[in-house]
Scaffold this active site. Structure first.
Site, short mmCIF file in Angstrom:
data_model
loop_
_atom_site.label_atom_id
_atom_site.label_comp_id
_atom_site.label_asym_id
_atom_site.label_seq_id
_atom_site.Cartn_x
_atom_site.Cartn_y
_atom_site.Cartn_z
CD GLU A 198 -3.21 0.84 2.28
OE1 GLU A 198 -3.55 -0.43 2.15
OE2 GLU A 198 -3.29 1.66 3.04
CG ASP A 206 -1.82 4.18 2.56
OD1 ASP A 206 -2.45 3.85 1.60
OD2 ASP A 206 -1.88 4.01 3.56
CD GLU A 231 -4.12 7.57 5.23
OE1 GLU A 231 -5.08 6.47 5.60
OE2 GLU A 231 -3.24 7.48 6.14
CG ASN A 285 1.89 4.82 6.34
OD1 ASN A 285 2.93 4.08 6.44
ND2 ASN A 285 1.03 4.62 7.33
CB THR A 309 5.95 -2.18 10.43
OG1 THR A 309 6.24 -3.06 11.36
CG2 THR A 309 7.41 -0.99 10.56
#
Length: 311
Positions: free
Chosen positions: A118, A120, A122, A137, A146
């Protein structure tokens, strides 16, 4: 009296700026978003969730994603990509938005539920007189416990007009950009190869209720008296290697380039490392606006992740 009037006006301007946050002019950087074609939302995306809270406008070129007390909403790309450049123009809801999260991200949790990747972006809502927060992230190979978060304030008011939020992902690095200014670079190295996102991913755009953690660790939950919360998306760009016939056993190389641009964000040499202008922009953004990095969180990590030692 004239002097007093000028002083009062000056003080009022200070209050206005301090309540909305100062506006800064970033360094000059290459405009990557000008170099790739836009994908109409109704052609590049399908509904992910919240059907009644997804409103397409302007012949499918703009999507309003809504969060209210019935549901959030989201879109998912029709294709899966193994590396590429992904961008969206986003206009955020204004007002009291604590607990609201707007996300533009890549994930393959549908195909790899136990070891997914993933990447990210956000955007975390705020309580009154506070700024939106940009959180990035990276998760790789199922390392979802983690987190590798970094948080920054923005140098503009993201509720007044559209701004561009972008992700460059290839075998060399992952770069997060805001209005083409790099705000984070996550470099691929031998030390982190096992947790570097490498499997094909879909592209998502969502708005949802993250009351449990988003604003000061959940201190300020979503207040639906201020609903509906509307995030607008447009000028979508998705340029990369498109996976053919995706399955959980798909090889990472079983994809083809079908983009319209002659530029190649996957294997192109100019996308393998940041230019000096981009390095200057990255240093400016992190120096002035970053307020949290997992690499400095020694209370959370008794032993810092291996990539932190190179920073």
């Amino acid at each position: 009296m004239a002097l007093l009037s000028h002083l009062m006006f000056f003080c009022m301007m200070i209050v206005v700026v301090s309540s909305r946050g100062a506006i800064y002019t970033p360094p000059s950087v290459p405009h990557l978003t000008d170099r790739f074609n836009h994908v109409p939302i109704n052609q590049g995306y399908s509904e992910f969730f919240g059907h009644s809270n997804i409103h397409l406008m302007s012949n499918g070129s703009i999507a309003n994603l809504i969060l209210d007390n019935s549901s959030g909403s989201g879109l998912v790309s029709r294709n899966k990509y193994n590396y590429g450049f992904f961008s969206a123009g986003i206009k955020l809801p204004s007002g009291f938005t604590s607990g609201v999260v707007i996300a533009f991200y890549l994930s393959n949790a549908d195909l790899f539920p136990h070891n997914h990747d993933e990447i990210d972006i956000e955007l975390l809502g705020h309580e009154k007189r506070r700024e939106w927060v940009l959180q990035t992230n990276v998760y790789g190979n199922g390392s979802v416990h983690t987190g590798r978060e970094e948080k920054l304030y923005l140098w503009f008011d993201p509720t007044q007009q559209f701004h561009q939020y972008s992700i460059l992902w290839n075998t060399h690095h992952i770069v997060f950009l805001v209005d083409n200014v790099p705000v984070r670079e996550f470099i691929h190295s031998a030390a982190i190869s096992s947790v570097y996102p490498s499997k094909p991913m879909s592209v998502y755009a969502t708005i949802w209720d993250a009351s449990e953690w988003a604003t000061h660790g959940g201190k300020y939950p979503v207040n639906y008296q201020y609903a509906p919360f509307v995030a607008s998306f447009w000028e979508i760009e998705m340029e990369g290697c498109i996976l053919q016939h995706p399955t959980a056993d798909s090889a990472a190389t079983s994809c083809s380039r079908r983009g319209f641009s002659s530029l190649d964000p996957v294997d192109g040499e100019e996308f393998a490392k940041l230019s000096q202008e981009q390095i200057n922009g990255l240093e400016w953004a992190t120096r002035k606006f970053m307020f949290y990095s997992y690499c400095k969180d020694t209370s959370r990590y008794k032993v810092l992740p291996p990539e932190c030692h190179a920073n």
